[in-house]
Write a protein that holds these residues in place. Sequence first.
Motif, short mmCIF file in Angstrom:
data_model
loop_
_atom_site.label_atom_id
_atom_site.label_comp_id
_atom_site.label_asym_id
_atom_site.label_seq_id
_atom_site.Cartn_x
_atom_site.Cartn_y
_atom_site.Cartn_z
N ASP A 147 0.98 -1.25 0.09
CA ASP A 147 -0.06 -0.22 -0.08
C ASP A 147 0.93 1.08 0.09
N PRO A 148 0.99 1.90 -1.13
CA PRO A 148 1.77 2.96 -1.30
C PRO A 148 1.63 4.23 -0.26
N ALA A 149 0.49 4.18 0.51
CA ALA A 149 0.03 5.31 1.26
C ALA A 149 0.50 4.88 2.89
N ALA A 150 0.94 3.64 3.14
CA ALA A 150 1.34 3.24 4.14
C ALA A 150 2.14 3.95 5.15
N THR A 151 1.82 4.11 6.41
CA THR A 151 3.00 4.96 7.23
C THR A 151 3.37 4.14 8.27
N TRP A 152 4.33 4.78 9.15
CA TRP A 152 5.04 3.73 10.18
C TRP A 152 3.78 3.21 11.33
N ALA A 153 2.59 4.15 11.29
CA ALA A 153 1.50 3.74 12.26
C ALA A 153 0.88 2.49 11.62
N ASP A 154 1.16 1.90 10.32
CA ASP A 154 0.50 0.54 9.77
C ASP A 154 1.40 -0.25 9.92
N VAL A 155 2.49 -0.10 10.49
CA VAL A 155 3.37 -1.31 10.72
C VAL A 155 3.28 -1.94 12.22
N SER A 156 3.07 -3.40 12.33
CA SER A 156 2.94 -3.76 13.65
C SER A 156 3.83 -4.98 13.86
N PHE A 157 4.32 -5.33 14.95
CA PHE A 157 5.36 -6.07 15.50
C PHE A 157 4.66 -7.40 16.47
N THR A 158 5.26 -8.42 16.13
CA THR A 158 4.92 -9.57 17.09
C THR A 158 5.92 -9.92 18.16
N SER A 159 5.91 -10.41 19.08
CA SER A 159 6.80 -10.66 20.13
C SER A 159 7.89 -11.47 19.65
N GLN A 160 7.70 -12.56 18.59
CA GLN A 160 8.61 -13.31 18.27
C GLN A 160 9.70 -12.56 17.34
N GLU A 161 9.43 -11.56 16.82
CA GLU A 161 10.45 -10.73 16.16
C GLU A 161 11.55 -10.18 16.82
N PHE A 162 11.62 -9.94 17.93
CA PHE A 162 12.53 -9.20 18.81
C PHE A 162 13.63 -10.03 19.11
N PRO A 163 13.32 -11.36 19.51
CA PRO A 163 14.75 -12.25 19.81
C PRO A 163 15.60 -12.26 18.38
N VAL A 164 14.81 -12.15 17.32
CA VAL A 164 15.55 -12.31 16.08
C VAL A 164 16.29 -10.98 15.91
N ILE A 165 16.03 -9.74 16.19
CA ILE A 165 16.50 -8.72 16.00
C ILE A 165 17.68 -8.74 17.13
N ALA A 166 17.41 -9.00 18.54
CA ALA A 166 18.52 -9.11 19.45
C ALA A 166 19.80 -10.10 19.13
N ARG A 167 19.28 -11.17 18.60
CA ARG A 167 20.54 -12.28 17.97
C ARG A 167 21.47 -11.51 16.95
N ARG A 168 20.60 -11.03 16.06
CA ARG A 168 21.31 -10.28 14.81
C ARG A 168 21.96 -9.11 15.19
N GLU B 176 11.40 -12.45 28.03
CA GLU B 176 12.23 -13.37 28.78
C GLU B 176 13.22 -13.97 27.84
N GLU B 177 12.81 -14.29 26.59
CA GLU B 177 13.79 -14.77 25.46
C GLU B 177 14.86 -13.60 25.32
N VAL B 178 14.58 -12.49 24.95
CA VAL B 178 15.45 -11.32 24.72
C VAL B 178 16.32 -11.06 25.83
N GLU B 179 15.58 -11.08 26.99
CA GLU B 179 16.58 -11.07 28.48
C GLU B 179 17.65 -11.95 28.68
N ARG B 180 17.23 -13.39 28.16
CA ARG B 180 18.12 -14.42 28.31
C ARG B 180 19.32 -14.02 27.12
N ILE B 181 19.01 -13.49 26.03
CA ILE B 181 19.90 -13.21 24.84
C ILE B 181 21.11 -11.99 25.68
#
Length: 374
Positions: free
Chosen positions: A220-241, A279-284
């Motif tokens: 959607d070319p009109a999408a903004t940052w407000a249209d982006v949502s995250f899930t909890s499972q994405e944060f351990p991926v970010i932390a490990r990377r 808890e997973e991010v904190e373990r990392i």
Amino acid sequence: MRRRDKPAHGEPLYERGLVLGKFYPPHAGHHHLVRTAQDQCERLTVLVCAASVESVPLADRVAWMREAHPGAEVVGAVDDIPVDLHDPAVWEAHMAIFRRAVGHRIDAVFTSEEYGTELARRFGAEEVCVDRDRTLFPVSGTAVRADPAGNWEFLGPAVRAALTRRIVVLGAESTGTTTLSRALAEHWRGRGGVWAKTGWVEEYGRRYSEERLAAARAADPAATWADVSFTSQEFPVIARRQDEEEERAARLGSPVLFCDTDSLATGIWHERYMGGRSEEVERIAAGTRRDLYLLTDHADVPFEDDGLRDGPQLRPWMTGRFREELERTGQRFLVVSGDRETRLATAVAAVDELLAEGWHFAAPLPERVREDSR
């Protein structure tokens, strides 16, 4: 078979060789010794011996040597027997540890130490002396422990990563973490010499967010940052990377590394977007080592919306949460405030203070010296 009198073309001179040392820590001279031995042996055992009083764990040294020499059999042993090169009983006590750790006969002992002759004799093996005068690599474990930065060129990637002083700049949105961390890296590179390769690690979470926003706009070319949502499972991926990219940079750079955020900060961002702790991010984050955190204050920095930020209202809360978490986990940190020049000067002084403290290695077991040999 011991030494092959007439080895076939390309055939090693010895069947089984041994290199023994503390490797506290490993350096280029050690690696040259091992490579030389590998060239002459069908099978090579590298025995890493560590005393309990020493501050680098035996497991780390074994792992470093295995990484550097995958073709060798690297084994470790704890040896807390005092060193006395003139006492046969002490020698035999050491040899009992060595023989148990090696577990097979030895045809040749490769060494750069004066005790190599006696060590080879007690193994019933031939001594092969390699660069005893340290002409090829003028370095020793004692010299590295006394001044790691001054001997940085002789250290391999794994040891560099273990010794690199890691500085993390973190803070709420639009508080200058990227600006300050980049400026610090540039400042240290400008010092030249060993510091010329000082690394900087970008915030992977921001790159990840940019990719998420780009994907939303592709749909959607009109999408903004407000249209982006995250899930909890994405944060351990970010932390490990984030940690992986930091580790990679620490292996390649100077004795200091500057990071724009880290996995500890990822845990606070999880709270920000998910409303609770991970808890997973904190373990990392708990499995990482940092030497100094620089927390950028929000109070004197105007908020700038770059398309990936929600607004200034949450900045005081985030600054407070970063500080609480740094205190809770016992981290060394400093809050930096003021204008850009003041923040940089404050940060440089704090890092200089850290580096001036040096690296602290526990002394190895001393060698006993007989009265009649003094």
